[in-house]
Design a protein around this motif. Structure first.
Motif, PDB file in Angstrom:
ATOM      1  N   TYR A 191       0.845  -1.201   0.000  1.00  0.00           N
ATOM      2  CA  TYR A 191       0.000   0.000   0.000  1.00  0.00           C
ATOM      3  C   TYR A 191       0.889   1.264   0.000  1.00  0.00           C
ATOM      4  O   TYR A 191       0.639   2.213  -0.756  1.00  0.00           O
ATOM      5  CB  TYR A 191      -0.943   0.017   1.213  1.00  0.00           C
ATOM      6  CG  TYR A 191      -1.900   1.183   1.129  1.00  0.00           C
ATOM      7  CD1 TYR A 191      -3.117   1.071   0.462  1.00  0.00           C
ATOM      8  CD2 TYR A 191      -1.555   2.428   1.662  1.00  0.00           C
ATOM      9  CE1 TYR A 191      -3.970   2.157   0.331  1.00  0.00           C
ATOM     10  CE2 TYR A 191      -2.398   3.523   1.531  1.00  0.00           C
ATOM     11  CZ  TYR A 191      -3.609   3.377   0.871  1.00  0.00           C
ATOM     12  OH  TYR A 191      -4.436   4.460   0.737  1.00  0.00           O
ATOM     13  N   GLU A 193       3.937   1.554  -1.073  1.00  0.00           N
ATOM     14  CA  GLU A 193       4.579   1.675  -2.398  1.00  0.00           C
ATOM     15  C   GLU A 193       3.615   2.235  -3.437  1.00  0.00           C
ATOM     16  O   GLU A 193       3.981   3.109  -4.226  1.00  0.00           O
ATOM     17  CB  GLU A 193       5.049   0.297  -2.888  1.00  0.00           C
ATOM     18  CG  GLU A 193       6.405  -0.083  -2.392  1.00  0.00           C
ATOM     19  CD  GLU A 193       6.818  -1.461  -2.923  1.00  0.00           C
ATOM     20  OE1 GLU A 193       6.370  -1.882  -4.005  1.00  0.00           O
ATOM     21  OE2 GLU A 193       7.604  -2.115  -2.222  1.00  0.00           O
ATOM     22  N   ASP A 194       2.390   1.704  -3.451  1.00  0.00           N
ATOM     23  CA  ASP A 194       1.411   2.175  -4.437  1.00  0.00           C
ATOM     24  C   ASP A 194       1.137   3.666  -4.239  1.00  0.00           C
ATOM     25  O   ASP A 194       1.049   4.432  -5.197  1.00  0.00           O
ATOM     26  CB  ASP A 194       0.089   1.395  -4.323  1.00  0.00           C
ATOM     27  CG  ASP A 194       0.236  -0.031  -4.853  1.00  0.00           C
ATOM     28  OD1 ASP A 194       1.266  -0.326  -5.491  1.00  0.00           O
ATOM     29  OD2 ASP A 194      -0.679  -0.843  -4.613  1.00  0.00           O
ATOM     30  N   LEU A 195       1.014   4.058  -2.976  1.00  0.00           N
ATOM     31  CA  LEU A 195       0.747   5.473  -2.680  1.00  0.00           C
ATOM     32  C   LEU A 195       1.927   6.344  -3.128  1.00  0.00           C
ATOM     33  O   LEU A 195       1.750   7.393  -3.763  1.00  0.00           O
ATOM     34  CB  LEU A 195       0.502   5.636  -1.174  1.00  0.00           C
ATOM     35  CG  LEU A 195       0.234   7.041  -0.667  1.00  0.00           C
ATOM     36  CD1 LEU A 195      -1.028   7.616  -1.294  1.00  0.00           C
ATOM     37  CD2 LEU A 195       0.075   7.035   0.865  1.00  0.00           C
ATOM     38  N   ASN A 197       4.198   5.597  -5.371  1.00  0.00           N
ATOM     39  CA  ASN A 197       4.295   5.600  -6.840  1.00  0.00           C
ATOM     40  C   ASN A 197       3.282   6.551  -7.469  1.00  0.00           C
ATOM     41  O   ASN A 197       3.556   7.155  -8.507  1.00  0.00           O
ATOM     42  CB  ASN A 197       4.126   4.188  -7.400  1.00  0.00           C
ATOM     43  CG  ASN A 197       5.427   3.394  -7.284  1.00  0.00           C
ATOM     44  OD1 ASN A 197       6.511   3.940  -7.502  1.00  0.00           O
ATOM     45  ND2 ASN A 197       5.331   2.133  -6.922  1.00  0.00           N
ATOM     46  N   LYS A 198       2.142   6.692  -6.824  1.00  0.00           N
ATOM     47  CA  LYS A 198       1.135   7.642  -7.306  1.00  0.00           C
ATOM     48  C   LYS A 198       1.692   9.076  -7.234  1.00  0.00           C
ATOM     49  O   LYS A 198       1.481   9.885  -8.127  1.00  0.00           O
ATOM     50  CB  LYS A 198      -0.089   7.525  -6.396  1.00  0.00           C
ATOM     51  CG  LYS A 198      -1.366   8.034  -6.939  1.00  0.00           C
ATOM     52  CD  LYS A 198      -2.419   7.756  -5.879  1.00  0.00           C
ATOM     53  CE  LYS A 198      -3.792   7.794  -6.433  1.00  0.00           C
ATOM     54  NZ  LYS A 198      -4.781   7.571  -5.380  1.00  0.00           N
ATOM     55  N   ILE A 199       2.411   9.353  -6.158  1.00  0.00           N
ATOM     56  CA  ILE A 199       3.011  10.684  -5.987  1.00  0.00           C
ATOM     57  C   ILE A 199       4.143  10.879  -7.000  1.00  0.00           C
ATOM     58  O   ILE A 199       4.315  11.954  -7.568  1.00  0.00           O
ATOM     59  CB  ILE A 199       3.542  10.850  -4.539  1.00  0.00           C
ATOM     60  CG1 ILE A 199       2.382  10.793  -3.543  1.00  0.00           C
ATOM     61  CG2 ILE A 199       4.351  12.140  -4.377  1.00  0.00           C
ATOM     62  CD1 ILE A 199       2.800  10.700  -2.078  1.00  0.00           C
ATOM     63  N   ILE A 201       4.577   9.933 -10.002  1.00  0.00           N
ATOM     64  CA  ILE A 201       4.318  10.239 -11.421  1.00  0.00           C
ATOM     65  C   ILE A 201       4.128  11.740 -11.614  1.00  0.00           C
ATOM     66  O   ILE A 201       4.100  12.231 -12.721  1.00  0.00           O
ATOM     67  CB  ILE A 201       3.094   9.491 -12.003  1.00  0.00           C
ATOM     68  CG1 ILE A 201       1.821   9.861 -11.247  1.00  0.00           C
ATOM     69  CG2 ILE A 201       3.315   7.996 -12.042  1.00  0.00           C
ATOM     70  CD1 ILE A 201       0.550   9.367 -11.934  1.00  0.00           C
ATOM     71  N   ARG A 202       4.013  12.475 -10.493  1.00  0.00           N
ATOM     72  CA  ARG A 202       3.869  13.930 -10.586  1.00  0.00           C
ATOM     73  C   ARG A 202       5.247  14.563 -10.728  1.00  0.00           C
ATOM     74  O   ARG A 202       6.267  13.909 -10.595  1.00  0.00           O
ATOM     75  CB  ARG A 202       3.157  14.487  -9.340  1.00  0.00           C
ATOM     76  CG  ARG A 202       1.905  13.736  -8.944  1.00  0.00           C
ATOM     77  CD  ARG A 202       0.866  13.761 -10.027  1.00  0.00           C
ATOM     78  NE  ARG A 202      -0.285  12.932  -9.661  1.00  0.00           N
ATOM     79  CZ  ARG A 202      -1.226  12.550 -10.504  1.00  0.00           C
ATOM     80  NH1 ARG A 202      -1.166  12.878 -11.777  1.00  0.00           N
ATOM     81  NH2 ARG A 202      -2.223  11.810 -10.106  1.00  0.00           N
ATOM     82  N   LYS A 252       0.257  13.200 -21.866  1.00  0.00           N
ATOM     83  CA  LYS A 252       0.860  13.000 -20.550  1.00  0.00           C
ATOM     84  C   LYS A 252       2.102  13.881 -20.415  1.00  0.00           C
ATOM     85  O   LYS A 252       2.885  13.964 -21.368  1.00  0.00           O
ATOM     86  CB  LYS A 252       1.266  11.538 -20.369  1.00  0.00           C
ATOM     87  CG  LYS A 252       0.102  10.657 -20.035  1.00  0.00           C
ATOM     88  CD  LYS A 252       0.580   9.361 -19.405  1.00  0.00           C
ATOM     89  CE  LYS A 252      -0.606   8.600 -18.872  1.00  0.00           C
ATOM     90  NZ  LYS A 252      -0.496   7.174 -18.946  1.00  0.00           N
TER      91      LYS A 252
END
Ligand code: COA
Length: 258
Positions: A191, A193-195, A197-199, A201-202, A252
Motif C-alpha cells: 500500500y 509503495e502504491d501510494l 508511486n502515485k506521488i 508520477i507527478r 501526458k
C-alpha cells in the motif's frame, strides 16, 4: 557508509530505510539516530531515488522509542545533545524535498512515533499501537513530539495522549488524523509503495515545493507569503511549463524535475 542498525534497500525509484534492531523493538539508540541522518542525507542526494519508505524490521515494532538504556544516569548536557541530534535528523526528514512515507508496522512509541510524525504521510498496520509514553518514565517527548503531535491531531488529543501516556490503536489513530490509512499488516508495504508511486508520477519539482509550502503553514513565519513565493518560483521551471503544455495538448507530461 556501513549501516549496522538500518537496512537500506532500493526498489525502483523508492528507497526503503528499515530500522533493524528487532530484538530491542527497533529502539532508537544514538548510533541508529546517526545512521538515520546519513541514510536520509544519501537518499535525498541520490538522483535515482524519488521517494522514501521508512519502516521497522519484523511485525512487532516500527520503533518502541528512544533507547531507554542510554538515558540511564546521563547529565543534562548529554540530554541536550541527545535531543538536539534527534531534532536535527527529524527536521531534515520533515523538510526533505522527496516524499517520505512512514509504514507503521507495529509499536510506534516515544521517539518511534516522533520519527513517524516527521514523515510526510503515515500508513499503519491494523495491529499498530501508537503513543508518547515519556511521562511514564518521568520525561517528556524530546524529539519534537509535543510540537508535531499537537499540530497534527490538535491540542486536546495531544494533551490526552501525552499526559496519560496511553497507547492508542490504529483505529483511534485514524480517527484523530494521526495516520492517513490503516491496512492489513501483510498489505502495508504494498500500500505504501502504491501510494508513493502515485506521488512519483507527478513533477518531482512541484512535489518538493508543495512539501515546503505545506510545512510553511506550521511555521511562525508567514506561510501564506511562502506559498506565494514558491508558487511564483514554479513559473521559472521547465516542469511547470511542461505540465501546463501537456494538459493543454491533451497528452501526458514528461517531467524532468527542473
Ligand atoms: N528502549 C530500550 N529497549 C527497549 C525499548 C526502549 N524504548 N523498548 C523495548 N526495549 C527492549 C526491552 O528492554 C526488551 O529487551 P530485552 O529482551 O533485552 O529485555 C526488548 O526490547 C523487548 O521488549 P519487551 O518489553 O520485552 O516487549 P513486550 O512485548 O513485553 O513490551 C512494549 C512491548 C513496547 C510495551 C515495551 O517494550 C515498552 O513499554 N517499551 C518502552 C516504550 C517507551 O516507554 N518508549 C518511550 C521511550 S522514551
Amino acid at each position: 557508509m556501513i549501516f549496522n542498525n538500518l537496512l537500506i534497500e532500493q526498489k525502483g525509484r523508492i528507497q526503503y530505510i528499515i530500522l533493524n534492531r528487532e530484538s530491542k523493538l527497533n529502539a532508537l539508540n544514538n548510533q541508529t539516530i546517526n545512521e538515520l541522518y546519513h541514510a536520509f542525507e544519501m537518499a535525498f542526494a541520490n538522483p535515482s531515488i524519488d521517494g522514501i519508505i521508512m519502516t521497522g524490521a519484523g511485525t512487532k515494532a516500527f520503533a518502541a522509542g528512544a533507547d531507554i538504556a542510554e538515558f540511564n544516569g546521563i547529565e543534562t548536557d548529554k540530554a541536550t545533545e541527545i535531543a538536539k541530534l534527534g531534532h536535527k535528523v527529524f527536521e531534515m526528514i520533515e523538510n526533505g524535498t522527496k516524499p517520505v512515507i512512514a509504514a507503521i508496522n507495529g509499536f510506534a512509541l516515544g521517539g518511534g512515533l516522533e520519527l513517524a510524525l516527521a514523515c510526510h504521510i503515515r500508513i499503519a498496520a491494523e495491529t499498530a499501537k501508537m503513543g508518547l509514553p515519556e511521562v511514564s518514565l518521568g520525561l517528556i517527548p524530546g524529539y519534537g513530539g509535543t510540537q508535531r503531535l499537537t499540530k497534527l491531531v490538535g491540542k486536546g488529543k495531544a494533551m490526552e495522549m501525552i499526559l496519560t501516556a496511553d497507547m492508542i490503536t490504529a483505529t483511534d489513530a485514524l480517527q484523530v488524523g494521526l495516520v492517513n490509512k490503516i491496512v492489513a499488516q501483510e498489505d502495508l508495504l504494498k500500500y505504501a509503495e502504491d501510494l508513493l508511486n502515485k506521488i512519483l508520477i507527478r513533477s518531482p519539482m512541484a512535489i518538493g515545493y508543495a512539501i515546503a509550502a505545506i510545512n510553511a503553514a506550521e511555521k511562525q513565519t508567514n506561510g501564506f507569503e511562502e506559498e506565494i513565493t514558491l508558487f511564483t518560483k514554479c513559473f521559472n521551471t521547465n516542469d511547470t511549463k511542461e505540465g501546463i503544455a501537456a494538459f493543454l495538448g491533451k497528452r501526458k507530461p514528461d517531467f524532468k524535475g527542473n
